[in-house]
Motif scaffolding. Structure first.
Motif, PDB file in Angstrom:
ATOM      1  N   THR A 263      71.362   6.569   7.105  1.00 20.81           N
ATOM      2  CA  THR A 263      72.391   6.552   8.143  1.00 20.81           C
ATOM      3  C   THR A 263      73.779   6.628   7.523  1.00 20.81           C
ATOM      4  O   THR A 263      74.630   7.415   7.954  1.00 20.81           O
ATOM      5  CB  THR A 263      72.272   5.276   8.996  1.00 20.81           C
ATOM      6  N   PHE A 264      74.019   5.798   6.514  1.00 24.07           N
ATOM      7  CA  PHE A 264      75.320   5.814   5.833  1.00 24.07           C
ATOM      8  C   PHE A 264      75.619   7.202   5.266  1.00 24.07           C
ATOM      9  O   PHE A 264      76.735   7.720   5.417  1.00 24.07           O
ATOM     10  CB  PHE A 264      75.345   4.773   4.713  1.00 24.07           C
ATOM     11  N   ARG A 265      74.655   7.801   4.615  1.00 24.36           N
ATOM     12  CA  ARG A 265      74.873   9.109   3.982  1.00 24.36           C
ATOM     13  C   ARG A 265      75.137  10.191   5.021  1.00 24.36           C
ATOM     14  O   ARG A 265      75.957  11.096   4.798  1.00 24.36           O
ATOM     15  CB  ARG A 265      73.675   9.473   3.117  1.00 24.36           C
ATOM     16  N   ALA A 268      78.770   9.597   6.062  1.00 32.83           N
ATOM     17  CA  ALA A 268      79.698   9.913   4.975  1.00 32.83           C
ATOM     18  C   ALA A 268      79.795  11.419   4.749  1.00 32.83           C
ATOM     19  O   ALA A 268      80.874  11.946   4.424  1.00 32.83           O
ATOM     20  CB  ALA A 268      79.252   9.216   3.695  1.00 32.83           C
ATOM     21  N   LYS A 269      78.698  12.126   4.939  1.00 36.60           N
ATOM     22  CA  LYS A 269      78.705  13.585   4.767  1.00 36.60           C
ATOM     23  C   LYS A 269      79.491  14.258   5.884  1.00 36.60           C
ATOM     24  O   LYS A 269      80.231  15.222   5.649  1.00 36.60           O
ATOM     25  CB  LYS A 269      77.260  14.099   4.751  1.00 36.60           C
ATOM     26  N   LYS A 270      79.353  13.748   7.092  1.00 36.60           N
ATOM     27  CA  LYS A 270      80.046  14.360   8.233  1.00 36.60           C
ATOM     28  C   LYS A 270      81.524  14.001   8.257  1.00 36.60           C
ATOM     29  O   LYS A 270      82.353  14.761   8.757  1.00 36.60           O
ATOM     30  CB  LYS A 270      79.377  13.927   9.539  1.00 36.60           C
ATOM     31  N   TYR A 271      81.859  12.816   7.710  1.00 38.29           N
ATOM     32  CA  TYR A 271      83.251  12.360   7.725  1.00 38.29           C
ATOM     33  C   TYR A 271      83.711  12.062   6.291  1.00 38.29           C
ATOM     34  O   TYR A 271      83.920  10.902   5.917  1.00 38.29           O
ATOM     35  CB  TYR A 271      83.398  11.113   8.591  1.00 38.29           C
ATOM     36  N   PRO A 272      83.856  13.097   5.467  1.00 46.75           N
ATOM     37  CA  PRO A 272      84.219  12.880   4.056  1.00 46.75           C
ATOM     38  C   PRO A 272      85.608  12.268   3.869  1.00 46.75           C
ATOM     39  O   PRO A 272      85.920  11.744   2.801  1.00 46.75           O
ATOM     40  CB  PRO A 272      84.152  14.297   3.459  1.00 46.75           C
ATOM     41  N   MET A 273      86.439  12.346   4.903  1.00 40.41           N
ATOM     42  CA  MET A 273      87.793  11.781   4.793  1.00 40.41           C
ATOM     43  C   MET A 273      87.815  10.261   4.967  1.00 40.41           C
ATOM     44  O   MET A 273      88.813   9.607   4.677  1.00 40.41           O
ATOM     45  CB  MET A 273      88.724  12.426   5.832  1.00 40.41           C
ATOM     46  N   MET A 274      86.734   9.683   5.447  1.00 40.94           N
ATOM     47  CA  MET A 274      86.670   8.245   5.663  1.00 40.94           C
ATOM     48  C   MET A 274      86.283   7.532   4.376  1.00 40.94           C
ATOM     49  O   MET A 274      85.442   8.006   3.613  1.00 40.94           O
ATOM     50  CB  MET A 274      85.639   7.914   6.747  1.00 40.94           C
ATOM     51  N   GLU A 275      86.895   6.368   4.119  1.00 35.68           N
ATOM     52  CA  GLU A 275      86.531   5.574   2.952  1.00 35.68           C
ATOM     53  C   GLU A 275      85.109   5.041   3.120  1.00 35.68           C
ATOM     54  O   GLU A 275      84.736   4.557   4.187  1.00 35.68           O
ATOM     55  CB  GLU A 275      87.496   4.403   2.782  1.00 35.68           C
ATOM     56  N   LYS A 276      84.343   5.107   2.045  1.00 36.48           N
ATOM     57  CA  LYS A 276      82.943   4.693   2.115  1.00 36.48           C
ATOM     58  C   LYS A 276      82.805   3.214   2.452  1.00 36.48           C
ATOM     59  O   LYS A 276      81.905   2.819   3.198  1.00 36.48           O
ATOM     60  CB  LYS A 276      82.243   5.007   0.792  1.00 36.48           C
ATOM     61  N   THR A 277      83.712   2.406   1.902  1.00 33.27           N
ATOM     62  CA  THR A 277      83.651   0.977   2.197  1.00 33.27           C
ATOM     63  C   THR A 277      83.879   0.718   3.681  1.00 33.27           C
ATOM     64  O   THR A 277      83.203  -0.117   4.298  1.00 33.27           O
ATOM     65  CB  THR A 277      84.708   0.215   1.374  1.00 33.27           C
ATOM     66  N   LYS A 278      84.815   1.458   4.260  1.00 36.03           N
ATOM     67  CA  LYS A 278      85.112   1.327   5.683  1.00 36.03           C
ATOM     68  C   LYS A 278      83.908   1.709   6.531  1.00 36.03           C
ATOM     69  O   LYS A 278      83.566   1.027   7.511  1.00 36.03           O
ATOM     70  CB  LYS A 278      86.317   2.206   6.031  1.00 36.03           C
ATOM     71  N   ILE A 279      83.230   2.796   6.160  1.00 34.74           N
ATOM     72  CA  ILE A 279      82.052   3.234   6.916  1.00 34.74           C
ATOM     73  C   ILE A 279      80.975   2.153   6.889  1.00 34.74           C
ATOM     74  O   ILE A 279      80.396   1.800   7.919  1.00 34.74           O
ATOM     75  CB  ILE A 279      81.498   4.554   6.343  1.00 34.74           C
ATOM     76  N   LEU A 280      80.713   1.618   5.685  1.00 38.85           N
ATOM     77  CA  LEU A 280      79.664   0.612   5.565  1.00 38.85           C
ATOM     78  C   LEU A 280      80.038  -0.659   6.337  1.00 38.85           C
ATOM     79  O   LEU A 280      79.189  -1.244   7.023  1.00 38.85           O
ATOM     80  CB  LEU A 280      79.407   0.288   4.101  1.00 38.85           C
TER      81      LEU A 280
END
Length: 407
Positions: A263-265, A268-280
């Protein structure tokens, strides 16, 4: 001039009528995969010949598979995946008008003979297969009266259905008859995404993306999946460059994978501009009380401090924690120690599926090994005693297993 020898397709003999019996699902799936692979190789060298093979395979699917037990869903999934690719090849083939007209006639017969909907995707994309807007418009004119009649009969209480309805709407869309399509959909007997999704595409083609989202949100019928509609709305916002709005409204719930990490990946792939820490962190907030289930994801992403925090906030699978403790013994002994102690804590509270003495001993050994590396052996023994002193597992299982080691 001598005529060229016709191409011999290997799959043709394997997909003869009634080729597969009731229990032939697995073999059928294998043969479908082989047939698609065979056609794919030809498409790379000769797209026109490959498209002819695709048409031929679609003609043979129902006659060959009609007696197979498809209740498991495996066969249906295999056919659908294959049909998507086959339709792509037919659509993209550089065929002249005469050749494509013959293909359309053959495919229409195959589509109508199909007894279980193996070729539903063909009907849904019929306008694309027509390629020419003029040809699509001709097909739409032929199908419109039938669809109109069945809709009127349905309104009157008759169980009337025409499997060519998606093909008709697809042709109106491909012909560029957008407003006519929208007006016609309004005459449908009930709200259905299977119909209204073509209206969404029409509004997008007309440049009315904001209106298309409102239209899509109002298109969820009784049997429709709202997540499918949300994904379409998300794509519309992304195509408009509104990534932040798409992420906020739809991103976290429409990109679910088979695991939390998947789910995270996906996101992250669809929204590369978002910080990974923020997504998680946003994903963790969607599962209050189950933060521990994101431990493995945080660990895999190298966010070890966050992973350590998560494994203590809510129950986490002890075996997952044990594996983490084992894998990080050398490079991150502090993290390994924390994971091992968390494993003992949750096992002592009764969490974990079919926990064995081996699982308890593994956690203990990983904890002591990391403690020795860190020079904290005595303190860790005290910590473990405190953990097992609060043992609420069945029959104080963890305490019994570790009792002699602690003493």
């Amino acid at each position: 001039m001598a005529k060229s020898k016709p191409h011999k397709w290997t799959f043709a003999a394997r997909f003869r009528t009634n080729a597969f019996g009731w229990r032939g699902s697995r073999l059928a799936c294998q043969r479908i995969k082989e047939a698609v692979s065979e056609i794919r190789k030809v498409v790379r060298k000769d797209p026109l010949l490959g498209a002819e093979g695709a048409v031929r395979l679609m003609e043979k699917l129902w006659p060959a598979l009609q007696h197979v037990d498809s209740s498991s869903g495996a066969l249906g999934s295999a056919v659908y995946k294959a049909a998507e690719e086959l339709v792509d090849w037919v659509t993209k083939a550089p065929a002249d008008e005469k050749t494509r007209a013959k293909w359309l006639d053959r495919l229409w017969d195959a589509f109508n003979d199909d007894g279980v909907g193996f070729l539903d995707v063909l009907g849904e994309r019929w306008g694309e297969v027509c390629v020419s807007p003029a040809v699509a418009s001709q097909w739409a004119d032929e199908l419109l009266p039938i669809v109109r009649r069945t809709w009127e009969e349905s309104k009157q209480g008759s169980a009337s259905y025409f499997n060519g309805t998606p093909a008709c709407l697809s042709c109106l869309l491909a012909a560029g008859r957008y407003q006519e399509l929208l007006d016609f959909i309004e005459r449908a007997p009930r709200v259905s995404w299977s119909n209204r999704k073509y209206g969404v595409d029409a509004l997008v083609a007309m440049g009315k993306k904001g209106e298309s989202i409102k239209y899509a949100k109002a298109s969820c019928g009784f049997m429709d999946d709202p997540f499918t509609i949300d994904r379409v709305c998300e794509d519309i916002l992304i195509s408009s460059g509104l990534y932040e709005e798409a992420y906020r409204q739809y991103g976290l719930r429409t990109n679910r994978g088979g695991t939390n990490l998947a789910t995270f990946r996906n996101i992250a792939k669809k929204y590369p501009m978002m910080e990974k820490t923020k997504i998680l962190e946003d994903l963790i907030e969607t599962t209050p009380g189950e933060e521990g289930k994101w431990f493995a994801t945080a660990k895999s992403l190298g966010m070890l401090p966050l992973a350590m925090e998560l494994c203590y906030r809510s129950p986490c699978d002890p075996r997952t924690l044990n594996r983490a403790a084992r894998d990080f013994q050398e490079k991150e002994p502090k993290f390994a120690l924390g994971a091992a102690l968390a494993s003992l804590q949750w096992m002592s509270q009764g969490y974990g599926y079919e926990i064995t003495a081996s699982d308890v001993l593994s956690a203990y050994e990983y904890a002591m090994k990391a403690a020795e590396t860190l020079g904290r052996k005595e303190q860790v023994v005290v910590d473990i005693k405190e953990i097992i002193g609060r043992d609420r597992s069945s029959d104080r299982f963890v305490q019994d297993v570790l009792g002699r080691f602690i003493r």
